[in-house]
Scaffold this motif. Structure first.
Motif, PDB file in Angstrom:
ATOM      1  N   ASN A  13     -40.324  -5.504  33.531  1.00 49.99           N
ATOM      2  CA  ASN A  13     -40.159  -6.962  32.892  1.00 49.99           C
ATOM      3  C   ASN A  13     -41.320  -7.757  33.433  1.00 49.99           C
ATOM      4  N   ILE A  14     -41.689  -8.770  32.650  1.00 51.13           N
ATOM      5  CA  ILE A  14     -42.835  -9.508  33.199  1.00 51.13           C
ATOM      6  C   ILE A  14     -42.335 -11.027  33.220  1.00 51.13           C
ATOM      7  N   ALA A  15     -42.248 -11.607  34.504  1.00 50.81           N
ATOM      8  CA  ALA A  15     -41.703 -12.957  34.723  1.00 50.81           C
ATOM      9  C   ALA A  15     -42.673 -14.039  34.339  1.00 50.81           C
ATOM     10  N   ILE A  16     -42.297 -14.930  33.371  1.00 52.45           N
ATOM     11  CA  ILE A  16     -43.028 -16.107  32.974  1.00 52.45           C
ATOM     12  C   ILE A  16     -42.884 -17.076  34.095  1.00 52.45           C
ATOM     13  N   VAL A  17     -41.861 -17.517  34.518  1.00 48.08           N
ATOM     14  CA  VAL A  17     -41.753 -18.240  35.655  1.00 48.08           C
ATOM     15  C   VAL A  17     -41.218 -17.335  36.967  1.00 48.08           C
ATOM     16  N   LYS A  18     -41.976 -17.273  38.061  1.00 48.16           N
ATOM     17  CA  LYS A  18     -42.014 -16.250  38.786  1.00 48.16           C
ATOM     18  C   LYS A  18     -40.973 -16.531  40.084  1.00 48.16           C
ATOM     19  N   TYR A  19     -40.171 -15.416  40.428  1.00 51.45           N
ATOM     20  CA  TYR A  19     -39.475 -15.359  41.612  1.00 51.45           C
ATOM     21  C   TYR A  19     -40.437 -14.937  42.795  1.00 51.45           C
ATOM     22  N   TRP A  20     -40.533 -15.807  43.646  1.00 46.98           N
ATOM     23  CA  TRP A  20     -41.449 -15.440  45.078  1.00 46.98           C
ATOM     24  C   TRP A  20     -40.984 -16.118  45.917  1.00 46.98           C
ATOM     25  N   GLY A  21     -40.167 -15.501  46.975  1.00 47.42           N
ATOM     26  CA  GLY A  21     -39.455 -16.019  48.210  1.00 47.42           C
ATOM     27  C   GLY A  21     -38.007 -15.783  47.767  1.00 47.42           C
ATOM     28  N   LYS A  22     -37.322 -15.208  49.252  1.00 44.39           N
ATOM     29  CA  LYS A  22     -36.062 -14.997  48.967  1.00 44.39           C
ATOM     30  C   LYS A  22     -35.378 -15.205  50.171  1.00 44.39           C
ATOM     31  N   PHE A  23     -33.970 -15.494  50.396  1.00 47.40           N
ATOM     32  CA  PHE A  23     -33.231 -15.407  51.284  1.00 47.40           C
ATOM     33  C   PHE A  23     -31.742 -14.632  51.379  1.00 47.40           C
ATOM     34  N   GLY A  24     -31.229 -14.666  52.509  1.00 50.39           N
ATOM     35  CA  GLY A  24     -30.121 -13.723  52.482  1.00 50.39           C
ATOM     36  C   GLY A  24     -30.096 -12.606  51.963  1.00 50.39           C
ATOM     37  N   ASN A  25     -29.191 -11.959  51.487  1.00 51.33           N
ATOM     38  CA  ASN A  25     -29.288 -10.672  50.656  1.00 51.33           C
ATOM     39  C   ASN A  25     -29.732 -10.476  49.268  1.00 51.33           C
ATOM     40  N   GLN A  26     -31.090 -10.647  49.367  1.00 49.39           N
ATOM     41  CA  GLN A  26     -31.846 -10.465  47.981  1.00 49.39           C
ATOM     42  C   GLN A  26     -31.257 -11.492  47.094  1.00 49.39           C
ATOM     43  N   LEU A  27     -31.428 -12.862  47.449  1.00 52.19           N
ATOM     44  CA  LEU A  27     -31.030 -13.890  46.890  1.00 52.19           C
ATOM     45  C   LEU A  27     -32.397 -14.728  46.654  1.00 52.19           C
ATOM     46  N   PRO A  28     -32.636 -15.446  45.328  1.00 51.41           N
ATOM     47  CA  PRO A  28     -33.819 -15.665  45.056  1.00 51.41           C
ATOM     48  C   PRO A  28     -33.955 -17.594  45.675  1.00 51.41           C
ATOM     49  N   LYS A  29     -35.081 -17.785  46.133  1.00 45.64           N
ATOM     50  CA  LYS A  29     -35.159 -19.166  46.367  1.00 45.64           C
ATOM     51  C   LYS A  29     -35.386 -20.222  45.118  1.00 45.64           C
TER      52      LYS A  29
END
Ligand code: PMV
Length: 347
Positions: A13-29
């Motif tokens: 997939n290609i993100a349009i609004v990107k996930y960059w930065g996480k916390f805990g067990n693979q949770l997105p910022k």
């Protein structure tokens, strides 16, 4: 206890609004949203055998017909981490995965998204066969998204057709940090026709992995402002998608790609994944759009390759222009012609 086999073809997939930065067990910022692709995919077969003397409990992984110890170790660790909570029956089986991609891995095309979602889908199918659980389609893909996320965050979005959204957002009911949700019902039909032609600027392995990149966001002085910006952009893009505003959509895709790479450049230590040819192509796209007024835009993943986004109605003109003007900037002239896709299929 019985032997069995299942194969899934699952897309990138290609993100349009990107996930960059996480916390805990693979949770997105922050919340992210992506197009599911059609041609860039992984095909993965899982064969399970009740454990015995010759096949003790364990996981073996073949990539493109060869043993790949880096991938095998990653999958073994992943399965060890999810077994007890999600698939307790795995303790009695030997698992053999064989996987191949339709595109080069580790070149900035999200190979982990298609690869990990395919593995997650195979494990859910195994559960379905052995226990009779997950017979409800919605439940099946929901669990596949949770499992895929634990393998690679962006993989959570690959299990749904057209568009998917991942990460809790106050304005989007049902959104969650634990799994992605399908988003195709909320968009104007023009977005179902979108093409994504992926210009392979370099096949080389990335110098900094996504895992390391997410980690570096922890010390990035702009991190909090970025998470806020992404969540505001999600709010805007949901309206843009509903109204079918192609120009606003494309400009946001470009702003997001440049933000992602700017975050890399101002990490400590700083790094850069774009190549000189990435910039040349970006400038050519912007110039071509200015001159022709055609709706053609770019985005990038965490790598040097350029994804060219445009609606299907412009396919002919834009294809010809890409072949003539942009192919010389691609490694070996390679372009993956892709488009918005229908999601994973069991084969
Ligand atoms: O899923 P990961 O850990 O490979 O991270 C992917 C991050 C980006 O591709 C850059 C953005 C995204 O949302 O897919």
């Amino acid at each position: 206890m019985s032997k069995g086999k299942v194969t899934w073809k699952s897309p990138s997939n290609i993100a349009i609004v990107k996930y960059w930065g996480k916390f805990g067990n693979q949770l997105p910022k922050n919340t992210s949203i992506s197009f599911t692709l059609e041609n860039a995919h992984s095909i993965t077969t899982l064969t399970w055998t009740p454990a015995s003397m010759e096949n003790p409990v364990g996981v073996s992984f073949l990539f493109e017909g060869h043993q790949n110890l880096t991938f095998e170790n990653r999958i073994q660790k992943f399965i060890a981490g999810i077994q007890e909570t999600y698939f307790p029956f795995l303790k009695d089986y030997f698992l053999f995965f064989e996987s191949s991609n339709s595109f080069p891995h580790s070149s900035g095309i999200a190979s982990s998204a298609s690869g990990m979602s395919a593995i997650a889908l195979c494990l859910c199918s195994m559960e379905q066969v052995l226990t009779g659980n997950l017979s409800n389609e919605q439940e099946f893909f929901h669990k596949a998204s949770v499992i895929a996320r634990l393998g690679s965050g962006s993989a959570s979005r690959s299990v749904f057709p057209i568009m998917a959204l991942w990460g809790e957002h106050p304005d989007i009911s049902g959104s969650s940090n634990e799994f992605a949700i399908p988003f195709s019902e909320n968009i104007h039909p023009v977005f179902n026709t979108f093409h994504d032609d992926i210009l392979i600027i370099s096949h080389k392995e990335k110098s900094v992995s996504s895992t390391a990149g997410h980690h570096l966001m922890k010390g990035n002085p702009f991190a909090e402002a970025r998470y806020q910006q992404a969540n505001n952009r999600i709010k805007q893009i949901t309206q843009i998608l509903k109204q079918g505003e192609i120009d606003a959509f494309g400009l946001m895709a470009e702003a997001e790609a440049l933000t992602l790479h700017a975050l890399m450049m101002c990490s400590e230590p700083s790094y850069m994944l774009m190549e000189p040819a990435s910039l040349i192509v970006i400038k050519k796209i912007q110039q071509f759009r200015k001159e022709t007024k055609l709706p053609v835009y770019f985005t990038l993943d965490a790598g040097p390759n350029i994804h060219i986004l445009y609606p299907g109605s412009e396919e002919k003109t834009i294809n010809t222009w890409i072949s003539q003007e942009l192919t010389p900037h691609c490694a070996g002239g390679k372009i993956i012609r892709d488009k918005v896709g229908k999601g994973p299929i069991k084969i």
